[in-house]
Write a protein that holds these residues in place. Structure first.
Motif, PDB file in Angstrom:
ATOM      1  N   LEU A 167       0.871  -1.181   0.000  1.00  9.75           N
ATOM      2  CA  LEU A 167       0.000   0.000   0.000  1.00  9.75           C
ATOM      3  C   LEU A 167       0.904   1.226   0.000  1.00  9.75           C
ATOM      4  N   LYS A 202      -1.572   5.871   3.453  1.00  8.81           N
ATOM      5  CA  LYS A 202      -2.827   5.726   4.190  1.00  8.81           C
ATOM      6  C   LYS A 202      -3.976   6.158   3.288  1.00  8.81           C
ATOM      7  N   TYR A 224      -8.935   2.355   0.209  1.00  6.43           N
ATOM      8  CA  TYR A 224      -8.640   1.230  -0.683  1.00  6.43           C
ATOM      9  C   TYR A 224      -9.911   0.446  -0.952  1.00  6.43           C
ATOM     10  N   VAL A 229     -10.678  -6.721   8.919  1.00 10.85           N
ATOM     11  CA  VAL A 229      -9.363  -6.080   8.770  1.00 10.85           C
ATOM     12  C   VAL A 229      -8.576  -6.166  10.073  1.00 10.85           C
ATOM     13  N   TRP A 263     -12.370   0.332   2.339  1.00 14.94           N
ATOM     14  CA  TRP A 263     -11.510   0.298   3.534  1.00 14.94           C
ATOM     15  C   TRP A 263     -10.652   1.557   3.567  1.00 14.94           C
ATOM     16  N   TRP A 269      -7.411   2.759   5.246  1.00 19.43           N
ATOM     17  CA  TRP A 269      -6.259   2.281   6.025  1.00 19.43           C
ATOM     18  C   TRP A 269      -5.690   3.447   6.821  1.00 19.43           C
ATOM     19  N   ASP A 270      -5.595   3.238   8.167  1.00 19.45           N
ATOM     20  CA  ASP A 270      -5.109   4.333   9.015  1.00 19.45           C
ATOM     21  C   ASP A 270      -3.590   4.265   9.216  1.00 19.45           C
ATOM     22  N   ALA A 274      -2.528  -4.282  10.073  1.00 23.13           N
ATOM     23  CA  ALA A 274      -3.874  -4.842   9.924  1.00 23.13           C
ATOM     24  C   ALA A 274      -3.754  -6.274   9.412  1.00 23.13           C
ATOM     25  N   VAL A 316      -1.024  -6.584   6.730  1.00 23.71           N
ATOM     26  CA  VAL A 316      -0.521  -5.320   6.205  1.00 23.71           C
ATOM     27  C   VAL A 316       0.369  -4.711   7.287  1.00 23.71           C
TER      28      VAL A 316
END
Ligand SMILES: Nc1nc2c(c(=O)[nH]1)N[C@H]1C(S)=C(S)[C@@H](COP(=O)(O)O)O[C@H]1N2
Ligand SMILES: [Mo]
Length: 442
Positions: A330, A333, A336, A356, A383, A385-386, A390, A430
């Motif tokens: 990825l 952030k 996705y 997740v 999603w 992603w922060d 994950a 991830v």
């Protein structure tokens, strides 16, 4: 003049990497002196001069050739090929998996595909003794055994019969087999790529059995045999034979590829790939299973009580996230689209849930149409992603209520000595850096 052009050429090359202030200044200077000379030389030289100067100046519109010139003529290749930019999307064999490349497997790059149809050139291959390009004019299919009128069909005779077209997945019973004990392979191509989904066209096996006057009461089993030297042979039940089994010659709108059984293969929807006999040459009706070498030794499961389970007749409900998946990264952030595939040998997919956080919380994904029986089903879910670690998982449920198990649930029933028929939930980790890894979560 030559010198100026050389300067511009050099700067342009450098700009492909960086645009340092030095180079920018040099480019502006070179262009000013070049333009001055071009103007002094008169109108004829101006147009070419400006065009060349523009190439060197990032502030002037620099149009790519494909917007300003004629393209390639038609039929540069009689059979169309993918873009050169997609040349890394390939079937791949796993180095060291088998000793002989003729008895091996090449995996479908699921991470690079969209929708549910596998392009013919990327369909996985599994050969027990290599593939052949069989001459269809000499190929025959014999239907015999417990039948009133044994028949031998040529390809021409078969292709005159009423045909049907159906979309189905094919999955080798060994798919995900390397993951049974531990994490073994890095990408979804190797963990799940013995899986493809195509539209097949052919004649229903029931039509051929009917034409041969098969005894469908006492003849409870059907043997299918291939024309390659290993004469791959598998028993299927008469019930399946009369239901949705096909004798197919086409795949995704064209004749089968040689690797996939040209000119004729059996299509046994929902059943493991080994039963989809390629180079199909013989159908025999019998009153008991045939117990051939390919079914008593291969694709059997060693159960916890020490017995071997044979004739596994259905590929159980399964799913996998294809993006993001192992080996991908990825970039940042943010948003996705998590996407993947779900399938069941028992029928349609009813629901796919995605987690997740390694299976603590689940959300229901969107199923993309068409949702077909015994076919791959595409799912998608949003999603954000922060940026923290994950673990992504998907869990499929089919219309018969079967739920895809966790690996430890599967091991509780099947023991630890299996290879085949692993339909466990797949986990992708991830990491903070955005890299994605294959992991097992219990
Ligand atoms: N004649 C013949 N049929 C065969 C095989 C084979 O080696 N020979 N391999 C079987 C196995 S184990 C699988 S998984 C599928 C793979 O089909 P594909 O090569 O079209 O992907 O074909 C099956 N049919
Ligand atoms: Mo297979």
């Amino acid at each position: 003049m030559d010198r100026e052009v050389n300067v511009l050429g050099r700067i342009r090359k450098a700009q492909e990497n960086t645009l340092s202030p030095d180079l920018m200044a040099e480019a502006r200077k070179a262009r000013r002196s070049f333009m001055g000379k071009a103007l002094a030389m008169g109108a004829g030289a101006t147009a070419a001069g400006v065009a060349r100067a523009a190439e060197g100046d990032p502030k002037i519109l620099n149009l790519p050739a494909h917007t300003t010139s004629l393209g390639q003529p038609v039929a540069t290749s009689g059979y169309g090929m993918p873009s050169v930019w997609e040349k890394n999307l390939q079937r791949r064999a796993s180095p060291g998996l088998t000793r002989v490349a003729a008895a091996s497997v090449s995996f479908t790059p699921l991470q690079g595909l969209f929708g549910i149809i596998t392009p013919n050139g990327l369909h996985f291959e599994r050969h027990h003794q290599g593939w052949f390009d069989v001459d269809p004019s000499g190929h025959r299919l014999m239907v015999m055994g417990m039948v009133k009128n044994p028949r031998v069909f040529t390809m021409d005779e078969l292709m005159r019969l009423p045909s049907v077209s159906r979309i189905h997945f094919i999955e080798c019973g060994a798919n995900t087999g390397m993951e049974w004990g531990n994490v073994a392979v890095p990408t979804v191509q190797y963990s799940h790529g013995m899986l493809s989904c195509c539209e097949y066209t052919g004649v229903r096996l029931s039509t051929l059995l009917d034409m041969a006057g098969a005894d469908t009461q006492n003849g409870r089993y059907v043997l299918a045999e291939g024309a390659d030297g290993s004469s791959m042979t598998r028993t299927i039940s008469m019930k399946a034979a009369l239901d949705d089994v096909m004798v197919a010659w086409a795949m995704n709108g064209e004749m089968l590829r040689p690797e996939n059984g040209y000119p004729l293969r059996l299509v046994v929807p929902g059943v493991q790939g080994v039963s989809w006999v390629k180079y199909l040459r013989r159908i025999e009706v019998g009153d008991k299973p045939f117990y051939t070498k390919d079914e008593v030794i291969h694709y059997v499961d060693l159960m916890p009580d020490g017995t071997h389970r044979m004739f596994t007749s259905v590929q159980e409900v399964k799913s996998v996230i294809t993006t993001p998946s192992g080996g991908q990264a990825l970039l940042d952030k943010g948003y996705y689209n998590v996407t993947g595939l779900a399938w069941s040998g028992r029928g349609r997919i009813k629901r796919v849930d995605v987690s997740v956080d390694g299976g603590r919380n689940w959300r229901t994904a969107r199923l993309e149409g068409p949702v077909l029986s015994k076919a791959l089903t595409r799912f998608n879910i949003d999603w954000i992603w922060d940026g923290s670690p994950a673990v992504l998982q998907s869990r499929a449920i089919d219309e018969t209520g079967h739920v895809q198990p966790k690996i430890n649930q599967l091991r509780a029933v099947r023991g630890t000595r299996s290879v085949y028929h692993n339909n466990a939930i797949q986990s992708w980790k991830v990491s903070e850096s955005g890299e994605v890894f294959n992991v097992q979560v219990f």
